[in-house]
Write an enzyme that holds these catalytic residues in place. Structure first.
Site, short mmCIF file in Angstrom:
data_model
loop_
_atom_site.label_atom_id
_atom_site.label_comp_id
_atom_site.label_asym_id
_atom_site.label_seq_id
_atom_site.Cartn_x
_atom_site.Cartn_y
_atom_site.Cartn_z
N CYS A 153 66.38 44.48 47.44
CA CYS A 153 65.51 43.35 47.81
C CYS A 153 65.83 42.12 46.98
CB CYS A 153 64.05 43.74 47.67
SG CYS A 153 63.67 44.38 46.04
N GLU A 169 55.42 43.85 49.32
CA GLU A 169 56.66 43.54 48.59
C GLU A 169 57.75 43.49 49.65
OE1 GLU A 169 56.66 43.06 45.38
OE2 GLU A 169 54.75 43.97 44.79
N LYS A 173 53.90 57.42 52.82
CA LYS A 173 54.74 57.49 54.03
C LYS A 173 56.13 57.01 53.63
CE LYS A 173 56.33 55.53 57.37
NZ LYS A 173 57.81 55.65 57.53
N GLU A 230 68.30 37.72 55.49
CA GLU A 230 68.51 38.83 54.58
C GLU A 230 69.41 39.85 55.28
OE1 GLU A 230 65.35 41.73 53.84
OE2 GLU A 230 65.83 41.62 51.71
P1 NAD Z 1 61.11 48.32 57.02
O1 NAD Z 1 60.12 47.21 56.96
O2 NAD Z 1 61.84 48.54 58.27
O3 NAD Z 1 60.37 49.70 56.70
C1 NAD Z 1 59.64 49.91 55.52
C2 NAD Z 1 58.62 51.01 55.76
O4 NAD Z 1 57.68 50.56 56.73
C3 NAD Z 1 59.24 52.31 56.31
O5 NAD Z 1 58.60 53.42 55.75
C4 NAD Z 1 58.92 52.19 57.80
O6 NAD Z 1 58.86 53.44 58.45
C5 NAD Z 1 57.57 51.52 57.77
N1 NAD Z 1 57.20 50.83 59.01
C6 NAD Z 1 58.03 50.24 59.92
N2 NAD Z 1 57.31 49.74 60.95
C7 NAD Z 1 56.01 50.02 60.68
C8 NAD Z 1 54.78 49.77 61.37
N3 NAD Z 1 54.74 49.13 62.54
N4 NAD Z 1 53.63 50.20 60.80
C9 NAD Z 1 53.63 50.84 59.61
N5 NAD Z 1 54.77 51.13 58.93
C10 NAD Z 1 55.94 50.70 59.45
O7 NAD Z 1 62.07 48.10 55.78
P2 NAD Z 1 63.32 48.99 55.35
O8 NAD Z 1 64.44 48.73 56.29
O9 NAD Z 1 62.89 50.39 55.13
O10 NAD Z 1 63.65 48.37 53.91
C11 NAD Z 1 64.38 47.21 53.74
C12 NAD Z 1 63.46 46.05 53.45
O11 NAD Z 1 62.65 46.34 52.31
C13 NAD Z 1 64.22 44.80 53.07
O12 NAD Z 1 63.66 43.70 53.74
C14 NAD Z 1 64.00 44.69 51.57
O13 NAD Z 1 64.11 43.40 51.06
C15 NAD Z 1 62.64 45.24 51.42
N6 NAD Z 1 62.40 45.67 50.04
C16 NAD Z 1 61.59 44.90 49.26
C17 NAD Z 1 61.36 45.26 47.92
C18 NAD Z 1 60.44 44.43 47.05
O14 NAD Z 1 60.04 44.93 45.99
N7 NAD Z 1 60.09 43.22 47.41
C19 NAD Z 1 61.97 46.39 47.40
C20 NAD Z 1 62.80 47.16 48.23
C21 NAD Z 1 63.00 46.78 49.56
#
Ligand code: NAD
Length: 496
Positions: free
Chosen positions: A301, A266, A190, A398
């Site tokens: 991240c 992550e 997804k 963040e």
């Molecule tokens: P997000 O949590 O908003 O979304 C991530 C994914 O989860 C998307 O595909 C989104 O559609 C899905 N999602 C959202 N709500 C959901 C739900 N209720 N149920 C299931 N899936 C759901 O994050 P984002 O804005 O896409 O990305 C930014 C975040 O990702 C930042 O916090 C960043 O630090 C983190 N990140 C972490 C790493 C790591 O390796 N630790 C790497 C890259 C990004």
């Protein structure tokens, strides 16, 4: 075609076509509801495409198909060496199509095309590494007496749902799907609703490489619809998630409400980058400190978003960081010379600007940037605040944008306490020439990874992940294969 010029990229972008349909059961199709969502180019505000917006019925169909494939065993029971061959073929196809894949990420989420090309190299390397690992892992024979032969076998889990973010769309995808597929699972991806296009192109390449029907499927759509449906499914055995801490917490609840599926997270970070006065070459360190936060528009991240500087060198060091940041202004993402591109969308753009406003209101000293650039598109220049404390929003939260928070410290003790004063624990950096100090501080930092005299070092051999509220998973390296497989203990009674 290793180096392409701005005009070449513009031409290629203009002639690109997009796959916008979901990939379920070896077929590209619209969502069952017929609903779509918009993919917008954040550098121009233009509509790129309308993409299938999957929901629960699509998730259910994909899960059934993934389960059926797992049970049939064309992939799950295939000899690891044969899975390896197909995955290496996929990596070759990605390599052959890397400019198109890079461009899809750039158009979809605004990062400079040179960064996207770097991501492609990372994604391809990850697939090759995991493919190469899988036929080199042995099971175990446990130590027993002659009355038994005791085997510890590693088996795939079943159906893995990979839910990924938009900041490194294809690279984060590769970090999940490479070990999950190599281990023999059926994988449903997804992608983020903000960056679905490269994932859909990847689906076509996986089919071309010979990944069997139902083993790799892609469901574009929103988190609260199709993402949630996957997370609540009784037939999904594992959630492999990269994204925010807030959504990570929700996924753990969904697992508890459904089938106790494994949840590997992550999540976010607010990573400290500690500069001690004894470090060598302040100019170089300052360039690294600026890159650590401004690379990928700060949408990283492991961004080094908290810069902790020993007070005796603080002012001189900040001057050098400001100078480095000056050369990192955002530009057209299709220009290979651009260091920064556009912020992913209007929501994130407004969120970052709101943090900048709060920083000023809370009394931090704005030393660079702070104003958005003229549109069209969502551009924010490198922004630097000095005099930040952990009680300020910009020192605590963040931001996921190009905003650096500088803190001062007087002692090693204070630096470590400040570094650990966060719910996150994804990455930390320290700059010093004193090996005793380096090891003392490294051991005390609460962080999944520590960069000493560099930022963001690492390759496929190194696990990547966090502690505390940055998550519990580890991407990359052969350790990630452990997450996507289970141990089966087999006790064979002998002699009777
Ligand atoms: P997000 O949590 O908003 O979304 C991530 C994914 O989860 C998307 O595909 C989104 O559609 C899905 N999602 C959202 N709500 C959901 C739900 N209720 N149920 C299931 N899936 C759901 O994050 P984002 O804005 O896409 O990305 C930014 C975040 O990702 C930042 O916090 C960043 O630090 C983190 N990140 C972490 C790493 C790591 O390796 N630790 C790497 C890259 C990004």
């Amino acid at each position: 075609m290793s180096h392409k010029m701005h005009a070449d990229w513009q031409r290629m972008a203009a002639s690109l076509t997009f796959e916008t349909r979901a990939f379920i059961d070896d077929t590209f199709a619209e969502a069952a509801s017929g609903e779509t969502f918009e993919a917008i180019n954040p550098a121009t505000g233009e509509l790129l495409a309308r993409v299938a917006s999957c929901d629960a019925p699509d998730a259910e169909r994909a899960v059934q198909c993934a389960r059926a494939a797992f049970t049939r065993g064309e992939w799950s029971r295939l000899a690891p060496g044969k899975r390896k061959k197909i995955l290496l073929g996929l990596a070759d196809l990605m390599e052959a199509n890397k400019h198109e894949l890079a461009l899809l990420d750039t158009l979809d989420m605004g990062k400079p095309v040179s960064s996207s090309l770097g991501d492609m190299a990372g994604a391809i390397a990850c697939i090759r590494y995991q493919a190469e690992c899988i036929d080199k892992l042995y099971g175990e024979v446990a130590p027993t007496g002659e009355e038994a032969l005791a085997l510890v076998l590693r088996e795939p889990l079943g159906v893995v749902a990979a839910i990924v973010p938009w900041n490194f769309p294809l690279m984060m995808t590769a970090w999940k799907i490479a070990p999950a597929l190599a281990a023999g699972n059926s994988v449903i991806l997804k992608p983020s609703e903000k960056s679905p296009l490269s994932a859909l192109r990847l689906a076509a390449l996986a089919r071309e490489a010979g990944v069997p029907r139902g083993v790799f499927q892609v469901l574009p759509g929103f988190g609260h619809t199709v993402g949630k449906a996957l997370a609540l499914s009784m037939e999904v055995d594992c959630l492999a998630f990269t994204g925010s801490t807030q959504v990570g917490k929700q996924l753990m609840q969904y697992a508890g409400q459904s089938n106790l599926k494994r949840v590997y997270l992550e999540c976010g970070g607010k990573s400290p980058n500690i500069v001690f006065a004894d470090c060598r070459n302040l100019d170089k360190v300052a360039r690294h400190a600026a890159t650590a936060i401004f690379h990928n528009q700060g949408e990283v991240c492991i961004a080094g978003s908290r810069l902790l500087v020993e007070n005796s060198i603080r002012e001189a060091f900040i001057e050098k960081v400001l100078k480095a940041a000056e050369g990192m202004q955002p530009g057209d993402p299709l220009d290979p010379e651009s260091f920064m591109g556009a912020i992913v969308d209007e929501t994130q753009y407004r969120r970052v600007l709101d943090f900048i406003r709060q920083g000023v209101e809370e009394g931090a000293q704005l030393r660079a940037g702070g104003q958005s650039l003229e549109g069209p598109g969502f551009f924010i220049p490198p922004t630097v605040f000095d005099g930040v404390t952990s009680s300020m929003a910009i020192g605590r939260e963040e931001i996921f944008g190009p905003v650096l928070a500088v803190f001062g410290f007087d002692s090693e003790e204070e630096a470590v306490a400040m570094a650990n004063d966060t719910p996150y624990g994804l990455a930390a950096g320290l700059w010093s020439q004193d090996i005793d100090r380096i090891m003392r501080v490294t051991r005390r930092l609460q962080s999944g990874q520590v960069f000493v005299n560099n930022w963001a070092g690492g390759d496929q051999t190194m696990p990547f992940g966090g502690v505390k509220q940055s998550g519990n998973g580890r991407d990359k390296s052969h350790h990630s294969l452990e997450e996507y497989s289970d141990l089966k203990s087999v006790w064979i009674a002998l002699g009777g």
